[in-house]
Design a protein around this motif. Structure first.
Motif, PDB file in Angstrom:
ATOM      1  N   VAL A 223       0.835  -1.205   0.000  1.00  0.00           N
ATOM      2  CA  VAL A 223       0.000   0.000   0.000  1.00  0.00           C
ATOM      3  C   VAL A 223       0.865   1.249   0.000  1.00  0.00           C
ATOM      4  O   VAL A 223       0.574   2.232  -0.691  1.00  0.00           O
ATOM      5  N   GLU A 224       1.957   1.223   0.763  1.00  0.00           N
ATOM      6  CA  GLU A 224       2.815   2.398   0.869  1.00  0.00           C
ATOM      7  C   GLU A 224       3.426   2.765  -0.478  1.00  0.00           C
ATOM      8  O   GLU A 224       3.725   3.939  -0.736  1.00  0.00           O
ATOM      9  N   LYS A 225       3.626   1.789  -1.358  1.00  0.00           N
ATOM     10  CA  LYS A 225       4.224   2.061  -2.666  1.00  0.00           C
ATOM     11  C   LYS A 225       3.212   2.602  -3.679  1.00  0.00           C
ATOM     12  O   LYS A 225       3.610   3.003  -4.783  1.00  0.00           O
ATOM     13  N   LEU A 226       1.930   2.590  -3.321  1.00  0.00           N
ATOM     14  CA  LEU A 226       0.907   3.143  -4.196  1.00  0.00           C
ATOM     15  C   LEU A 226       0.721   4.629  -3.895  1.00  0.00           C
ATOM     16  O   LEU A 226       1.147   5.128  -2.849  1.00  0.00           O
ATOM     17  N   SER A 227       0.042   5.324  -4.790  1.00  0.00           N
ATOM     18  CA  SER A 227      -0.190   6.757  -4.578  1.00  0.00           C
ATOM     19  C   SER A 227      -0.932   7.024  -3.279  1.00  0.00           C
ATOM     20  O   SER A 227      -0.631   7.977  -2.552  1.00  0.00           O
ATOM     21  N   LEU A 228      -1.913   6.168  -2.965  1.00  0.00           N
ATOM     22  CA  LEU A 228      -2.668   6.376  -1.739  1.00  0.00           C
ATOM     23  C   LEU A 228      -1.819   6.140  -0.492  1.00  0.00           C
ATOM     24  O   LEU A 228      -2.203   6.497   0.620  1.00  0.00           O
ATOM     25  N   GLY A 229      -0.634   5.540  -0.673  1.00  0.00           N
ATOM     26  CA  GLY A 229       0.254   5.293   0.455  1.00  0.00           C
ATOM     27  C   GLY A 229       0.841   6.557   1.053  1.00  0.00           C
ATOM     28  O   GLY A 229       1.410   6.506   2.152  1.00  0.00           O
ATOM     29  N   ARG A 230       0.710   7.681   0.355  1.00  0.00           N
ATOM     30  CA  ARG A 230       1.202   8.949   0.924  1.00  0.00           C
ATOM     31  C   ARG A 230       0.535   9.262   2.252  1.00  0.00           C
ATOM     32  O   ARG A 230       1.122   9.926   3.109  1.00  0.00           O
ATOM     33  N   ALA A 231      -0.700   8.784   2.412  1.00  0.00           N
ATOM     34  CA  ALA A 231      -1.421   9.035   3.661  1.00  0.00           C
ATOM     35  C   ALA A 231      -1.031   8.070   4.765  1.00  0.00           C
ATOM     36  O   ALA A 231      -1.480   8.221   5.907  1.00  0.00           O
ATOM     37  N   LEU A 232      -0.185   7.086   4.445  1.00  0.00           N
ATOM     38  CA  LEU A 232       0.182   6.053   5.414  1.00  0.00           C
ATOM     39  C   LEU A 232       1.563   6.265   6.010  1.00  0.00           C
ATOM     40  O   LEU A 232       1.789   5.957   7.194  1.00  0.00           O
ATOM     41  N   THR A 233       2.500   6.788   5.230  1.00  0.00           N
ATOM     42  CA  THR A 233       3.905   6.774   5.622  1.00  0.00           C
ATOM     43  C   THR A 233       4.166   7.480   6.944  1.00  0.00           C
ATOM     44  O   THR A 233       4.764   6.907   7.870  1.00  0.00           O
TER      45      THR A 233
END
Length: 252
Positions: A223-233
């Motif tokens: 998930v972190e490698k996807l665009s939406l992963g910006r909200a996770l890091t």
């Protein structure tokens, strides 16, 4: 477009890649089952399988077993996170000749190298008494340090530089296309390693034989490698630092 992509990912080389991922997970399951059987002292079968597959030992055979375990972890956990990049490479191949196997081979070679380092580190920590035979930390100080390291790395410039490349595979391949598939695979593996090495090191917290940790780590890193992963890091970094503080403070 999506239907075309789904059909393309049913090609034989994709089937071989899926089979390799499943085989890696099956081997890890066998190791985890052996570890569980040994821990439960339920018979000689588990002990024998454990000794054959993954028992730590301060010799070449023991290190080789741990290398195999970590190499399987890399294949099982990290290959699925690279599927969008592999698909992008194949899309580019519609206009020019590509070699999918060389790209995947280069990628996995990087994780095989990481596995060698991880095996040596695990052996040293086990010999020092900081890890149990199942690869889990026995020291609150080590656990807190690993959590803090992973948490701080979530905010590092290197982590974000690597993530930006993982999230834009088309740009990555266009920049490095002239290097050829093997070297691009090595470079892609290095970028993914730059994203994920600190999270992979948390295996020493959860235990290297913990399939739950492996599955959760795979999902988080994918998930972190996807665009939406910006909200996770960053939230993940905060959570890891908080966990480190709790452990350091003596929380159970």
């Amino acid at each position: 477009m999506l239907a075309d992509r789904i059909r393309a990912m049913g090609a034989p080389h994709w089937g071989a890649l899926y089979a390799a991922i499943l085989a890696a997970w099956a081997a890890l399951w066998a190791m985890a089952a052996a570890a569980s059987d040994l821990a439960a002292l339920s018979g000689a079968y588990g002990a024998a399988l454990w000794e054959t597959l993954c028992a730590p030992a301060a010799d070449a055979a023991g290190i080789a077993r741990l290398w195999a375990m970590w190499a399987l972890m890399g294949a099982a956990m990290m290959t699925p996170t690279a599927l969008p990049a592999f698909a992008t490479y194949e899309d580019l191949g519609r206009a020019t000749r590509t070699r999918f196997g060389a790209l995947a081979g280069g990628y996995l070679a990087v994780w095989a190298g990481f596995a060698a380092v991880a095996a040596l580190v695990q052996t040293a920590l086990w010999q020092s008494g900081l890890l149990d035979p199942l690869g889990a930390s026995t020291s609150a100080a080590l656990t807190a340090a690993l959590l803090a390291l992973a948490g701080l790395y979530q905010f590092s410039a290197l982590k974000h530089a690597c993530l930006s490349k993982c999230r834009a595979p088309l740009t990555f391949f266009m920049q490095h296309w002239d290097e050829g598939p093997w070297r691009m695979g090595l470079r892609l593996g290095a970028v993914c390693l730059g994203c994920c090495w600190a999270l992979m090191a948390l295996a020493f917290v959860g235990g290297t034989m913990n399939l739950g940790f492996m599955a959760a780590g795979m999902v988080l890193m994918a998930v972190e490698k996807l665009s939406l992963g910006r909200a996770l890091t960053r939230p993940l970094g905060i959570a890891l630092l908080a966990a480190a503080a709790l452990v350091a403070a003596g929380a159970p």
